[in-house]
Design an enzyme around this catalytic site. Structure first.
Site, PDB file in Angstrom:
ATOM      1  N   ALA A 173     -16.123  21.601  21.533  1.00 50.06           N
ATOM      2  CA  ALA A 173     -16.116  21.777  20.072  1.00 50.06           C
ATOM      3  C   ALA A 173     -17.530  22.006  19.570  1.00 50.06           C
ATOM      4  O   ALA A 173     -18.298  21.065  19.377  1.00 50.06           O
ATOM      5  CB  ALA A 173     -15.503  20.555  19.393  1.00 50.06           C
ATOM      6  N   GLY A 174     -17.880  23.305  19.413  1.00 51.15           N
ATOM      7  CA  GLY A 174     -19.199  23.677  18.886  1.00 51.15           C
ATOM      8  C   GLY A 174     -19.039  24.230  17.484  1.00 51.15           C
ATOM      9  O   GLY A 174     -19.076  23.479  16.503  1.00 51.15           O
TER      10      GLY A 174
ATOM     11  N   GLU B   5     -29.575  20.591   6.575  1.00 55.44           N
ATOM     12  CA  GLU B   5     -30.091  20.872   7.921  1.00 55.44           C
ATOM     13  C   GLU B   5     -30.436  22.357   8.079  1.00 55.44           C
ATOM     14  O   GLU B   5     -31.485  22.720   8.608  1.00 55.44           O
ATOM     15  CB  GLU B   5     -29.048  20.481   8.980  1.00 55.44           C
ATOM     16  CG  GLU B   5     -28.933  18.983   9.172  1.00 55.44           C
ATOM     17  CD  GLU B   5     -27.541  18.541   9.582  1.00 55.44           C
ATOM     18  OE1 GLU B   5     -27.114  17.490   9.093  1.00 55.44           O
ATOM     19  OE2 GLU B   5     -26.882  19.260  10.362  1.00 55.44           O
TER      20      GLU B   5
ATOM     21  N   SER C 256     -25.178  32.561  14.000  1.00 51.34           N
ATOM     22  CA  SER C 256     -25.255  33.631  12.999  1.00 51.34           C
ATOM     23  C   SER C 256     -23.851  34.105  12.598  1.00 51.34           C
ATOM     24  O   SER C 256     -23.606  34.437  11.437  1.00 51.34           O
ATOM     25  CB  SER C 256     -26.049  34.817  13.550  1.00 51.34           C
ATOM     26  OG  SER C 256     -27.410  34.475  13.605  1.00 51.34           O
TER      27      SER C 256
ATOM     28  N   GLY D 211     -48.153  44.437  24.049  1.00 48.69           N
ATOM     29  CA  GLY D 211     -47.933  45.176  25.304  1.00 48.69           C
ATOM     30  C   GLY D 211     -47.776  44.216  26.477  1.00 48.69           C
ATOM     31  O   GLY D 211     -47.132  43.173  26.348  1.00 48.69           O
ATOM     32  N   GLY D 212     -48.392  44.560  27.605  1.00 51.50           N
ATOM     33  CA  GLY D 212     -48.272  43.743  28.823  1.00 51.50           C
ATOM     34  C   GLY D 212     -48.745  42.315  28.590  1.00 51.50           C
ATOM     35  O   GLY D 212     -48.173  41.359  29.131  1.00 51.50           O
TER      36      GLY D 212
ATOM     37  N   ALA E 180     -27.226  24.475  14.656  1.00 54.38           N
ATOM     38  CA  ALA E 180     -26.822  24.181  13.264  1.00 54.38           C
ATOM     39  C   ALA E 180     -25.890  25.265  12.719  1.00 54.38           C
ATOM     40  O   ALA E 180     -25.839  25.505  11.509  1.00 54.38           O
ATOM     41  CB  ALA E 180     -28.044  24.002  12.362  1.00 54.38           C
TER      42      ALA E 180
HETATM   43  C1  LIG Z   1     -31.101  23.382  21.753  1.00 56.94           C
HETATM   44  C2  LIG Z   1     -29.893  22.948  20.980  1.00 56.94           C
HETATM   45  C3  LIG Z   1     -29.969  21.846  20.158  1.00 56.94           C
HETATM   46  C4  LIG Z   1     -28.836  21.393  19.474  1.00 56.94           C
HETATM   47  N1  LIG Z   1     -28.892  20.223  18.756  1.00 56.94           N
HETATM   48  C5  LIG Z   1     -27.750  19.662  18.275  1.00 56.94           C
HETATM   49  C6  LIG Z   1     -27.755  18.355  17.712  1.00 56.94           C
HETATM   50  O1  LIG Z   1     -28.798  17.714  17.589  1.00 56.94           O
HETATM   51  N2  LIG Z   1     -26.574  17.809  17.316  1.00 56.94           N
HETATM   52  C7  LIG Z   1     -25.384  18.483  17.428  1.00 56.94           C
HETATM   53  O2  LIG Z   1     -24.355  17.935  17.060  1.00 56.94           O
HETATM   54  N3  LIG Z   1     -25.357  19.749  17.965  1.00 56.94           N
HETATM   55  C8  LIG Z   1     -26.501  20.338  18.396  1.00 56.94           C
HETATM   56  N4  LIG Z   1     -26.469  21.605  18.963  1.00 56.94           N
HETATM   57  C9  LIG Z   1     -25.206  22.310  19.063  1.00 56.94           C
HETATM   58  C10 LIG Z   1     -25.119  23.575  18.227  1.00 56.94           C
HETATM   59  O3  LIG Z   1     -24.956  23.263  16.881  1.00 56.94           O
HETATM   60  C11 LIG Z   1     -23.996  24.414  18.810  1.00 56.94           C
HETATM   61  O4  LIG Z   1     -24.474  24.933  20.039  1.00 56.94           O
HETATM   62  C12 LIG Z   1     -23.561  25.546  17.906  1.00 56.94           C
HETATM   63  O5  LIG Z   1     -22.917  25.039  16.776  1.00 56.94           O
HETATM   64  C13 LIG Z   1     -22.638  26.536  18.627  1.00 56.94           C
HETATM   65  O6  LIG Z   1     -21.614  25.889  19.318  1.00 56.94           O
HETATM   66  P1  LIG Z   1     -21.324  26.296  20.866  1.00 56.94           P
HETATM   67  O7  LIG Z   1     -22.623  26.261  21.560  1.00 56.94           O
HETATM   68  O8  LIG Z   1     -20.237  25.410  21.366  1.00 56.94           O
HETATM   69  O9  LIG Z   1     -20.841  27.781  20.794  1.00 56.94           O
HETATM   70  P2  LIG Z   1     -19.334  28.307  20.524  1.00 56.94           P
HETATM   71  O10 LIG Z   1     -18.817  27.676  19.288  1.00 56.94           O
HETATM   72  O11 LIG Z   1     -18.532  28.177  21.760  1.00 56.94           O
HETATM   73  O12 LIG Z   1     -19.609  29.833  20.227  1.00 56.94           O
HETATM   74  C14 LIG Z   1     -19.750  30.810  21.254  1.00 56.94           C
HETATM   75  C15 LIG Z   1     -19.826  32.189  20.584  1.00 56.94           C
HETATM   76  O13 LIG Z   1     -18.612  32.438  19.854  1.00 56.94           O
HETATM   77  C16 LIG Z   1     -18.918  32.725  18.512  1.00 56.94           C
HETATM   78  N5  LIG Z   1     -17.858  32.210  17.626  1.00 56.94           N
HETATM   79  C17 LIG Z   1     -17.296  30.983  17.634  1.00 56.94           C
HETATM   80  N6  LIG Z   1     -16.396  30.875  16.653  1.00 56.94           N
HETATM   81  C18 LIG Z   1     -16.387  32.065  15.993  1.00 56.94           C
HETATM   82  C19 LIG Z   1     -15.699  32.585  14.858  1.00 56.94           C
HETATM   83  N7  LIG Z   1     -14.816  31.847  14.177  1.00 56.94           N
HETATM   84  N8  LIG Z   1     -15.964  33.864  14.482  1.00 56.94           N
HETATM   85  C20 LIG Z   1     -16.857  34.624  15.158  1.00 56.94           C
HETATM   86  N9  LIG Z   1     -17.557  34.195  16.220  1.00 56.94           N
HETATM   87  C21 LIG Z   1     -17.319  32.923  16.630  1.00 56.94           C
HETATM   88  C22 LIG Z   1     -20.253  32.032  18.239  1.00 56.94           C
HETATM   89  O14 LIG Z   1     -20.929  32.598  17.129  1.00 56.94           O
HETATM   90  C23 LIG Z   1     -20.962  32.259  19.555  1.00 56.94           C
HETATM   91  O15 LIG Z   1     -21.523  33.549  19.557  1.00 56.94           O
HETATM   92  C24 LIG Z   1     -27.616  22.100  19.595  1.00 56.94           C
HETATM   93  C25 LIG Z   1     -27.564  23.249  20.385  1.00 56.94           C
HETATM   94  C26 LIG Z   1     -28.670  23.676  21.086  1.00 56.94           C
HETATM   95  C27 LIG Z   1     -28.548  24.893  21.971  1.00 56.94           C
END
Ligand SMILES: Cc1cc2nc3c(=O)[nH]c(=O)nc-3n(C[C@H](O)[C@H](O)[C@H](O)COP(=O)(O)OP(=O)(O)OC[C@H]3O[C@@H](n4cnc5c(N)ncnc54)[C@H](O)[C@@H]3O)c2cc1C
Length: 382
Positions: free
Chosen positions: A131-132, A244, A368, A341-342, A365
């Site tokens: 769940a991202g 945030e 895009s 460049g390089g 957070a």
């Molecule tokens: C270095 C780092 C630090 C972070 N810190 C924190 C933190 O402190 N606390 C915390 O809770 N989280 C944190 N995160 C998590 C971050 O918020 C998530 O990685 C982000 O929200 C994306 O979720 P995901 O990586 O699971 O990607 P996914 O949700 O799996 O997305 C994968 C791709 O699918 C696209 N996608 C997904 N749904 C849709 C849609 N409905 N329409 C179009 N495209 C879609 C996305 O844009 C992306 O291109 C961190 C992440 C990183 C990499």
């Protein structure tokens, strides 16, 4: 560059943070990236210096300076070292500011002074392996037993996870039936039984900001550490995400400024075909685009911060600011590499680090794509 007018206090914060950053962070900026080392000592010093409590009330040792000031701090730090800016944001905004906004007095008295002084380091844990973007799909759950909540589940990508003392954790409340998405927020301390730090995550950029999984196995959290009402944390999450997105966009502004400074200086010094490369219009175009995107990003980000400070609803403004600033920062870093460049491709110049760091801002957070989804939704419902 086109800039909003900062207040006297905000300008002072910019200067004070600038001198701190030049003295304490600039000399080690590249090394901590190479060594993937979180500069804990500097973080504690930021606390002593009064930076970590920028958003916290004065009664708890903070500066109560608002989202504009927090963005200024993150921008100034990130101009030199973006991953310190990210860890700062996770501590001061994602954790401390959400506690300030949503905790009761007893919880604030217990946790905010330590977060303001740097005695404790904060983190916020929402994202899970499955769940991202779909944050409402989290599976970590909480069940009340006596005067404790029992948490089970796993979080991932948690900034400051390996070093955090106090973590704001979101979980689903299985006992709550009258809410469609019964999310609850808890304060978890690192020593609680059943809590552990999982795998440390190695990353392309933001390497001095530690990231890890967090594991909850029958983790026992005192019932008094529930924030607000059980099952009603949804609004807290949305409001928090807006602040945030705005303040973390300060990271993008910092990177944009570093890129423009470097691109300008280098293009005036580097000579090819008997003249400085700055004389070539194709180089000038990249510099002009960079300068324009700095002005645009600055105005979007600080306008959103000002509106947030007025207590306005800023869903669209926060998403537009983060979307534009993050994509502009990645573009600027790539263009600066091109101008060098390089040399831009070597690790002797920090530009490749800025590119790696900037890319995170199009993902963390809210990606895009999710920013565009939020903006379109806000426009279409008008
Ligand atoms: C270095 C780092 C630090 C972070 N810190 C924190 C933190 O402190 N606390 C915390 O809770 N989280 C944190 N995160 C998590 C971050 O918020 C998530 O990685 C982000 O929200 C994306 O979720 P995901 O990586 O699971 O990607 P996914 O949700 O799996 O997305 C994968 C791709 O699918 C696209 N996608 C997904 N749904 C849709 C849609 N409905 N329409 C179009 N495209 C879609 C996305 O844009 C992306 O291109 C961190 C992440 C990183 C990499």
């Amino acid at each position: 560059m086109t800039e909003i007018i900062l207040t006297e206090e905000q300008r002072m914060i910019r200067e004070v943070v600038g001198s701190f950053v030049r003295k304490e962070i600039e000399p080690i900026a590249s090394r901590i990236d190479e060594e993937e080392k979180f500069p804990e000592d500097i973080f504690r010093k930021m606390g002593e210096f009064g930076l970590l409590g920028v958003l916290l009330p004065k009664e708890h040792g903070g500066a109560d300076a608002g989202a504009v000031a927090a963005t200024v701090v993150i921008e100034v730090i990130s101009k030199v070292q973006a991953s310190v800016g990210l860890s700062f944001g996770a501590h001061a905004v994602l954790c401390a500011n959400n506690l300030r906004e949503n905790c009761n007095q007893r919880q604030k008295d217990k946790y905010l002074p330590g977060l303001a002084s740097g005695k404790s380091i904060g983190a916020m844990a929402l994202t899970e392996p499955e769940a991202g973007s779909d944050a409402m799909g989290i599976k970590t759950h909480a069940v009340k037993k006596g005067n404790e909540y029992i948490l089970n589940g796993a979080k991932t990508f948690i900034t400051n996870g390996p070093v955090a003392d106090v973590i704001l954790v979101y979980a689903k409340s299985l006992n709550i039936k009258d809410q469609k998405i019964p999310l609850s927020a808890f304060i978890v301390e690192k020593g609680y039984p059943g809590f552990s730090v999982g795998k440390k995550i190695t990353k392309m950029g933001m390497r001095a900001s530690p990231t890890s999984e967090l594991i909850f196995e029958d983790c026992r959290v005192p019932a008094e550490n529930l924030i607000g009402e059980e099952g009603k944390a949804l609004n807290m999450i949305w409001r928090g995400l807006n602040v945030e997105r705005i303040t973390l966009s300060g990271i993008c502004l910092g990177i944009l400024h570093s890129c423009l400074d470097t691109a300008t200086r280098y293009s005036m010094e580097r000579r090819q075909f008997g003249k400085p490369i700055a004389d070539f219009q194709m180089i000038q175009q990249m510099i002009a685009d960079m300068s324009t995107s700095i002005s645009a990003a600055h105005l979007l980000v600080y306008y959103a911060a000002q509106e947030a400070d007025k207590g306005r609803r800023v869903n669209r403004e926060a998403a537009e600011a983060k979307l534009f600033a993050s994509e502009a920062a990645t573009r600027a870093a790539l263009d600066t590499i091109q101008i060098l460049g390089g040399y831009g491709y070597t690790r002797e110049f920090p530009v490749e680090r800025w590119m790696r760091d900037a890319k995170l801002m199009e993902i963390g957070a809210g990606t895009s794509q999710i920013m565009r989804y939020i903006i379109a939704k806000e426009i279409l419902k008008q």
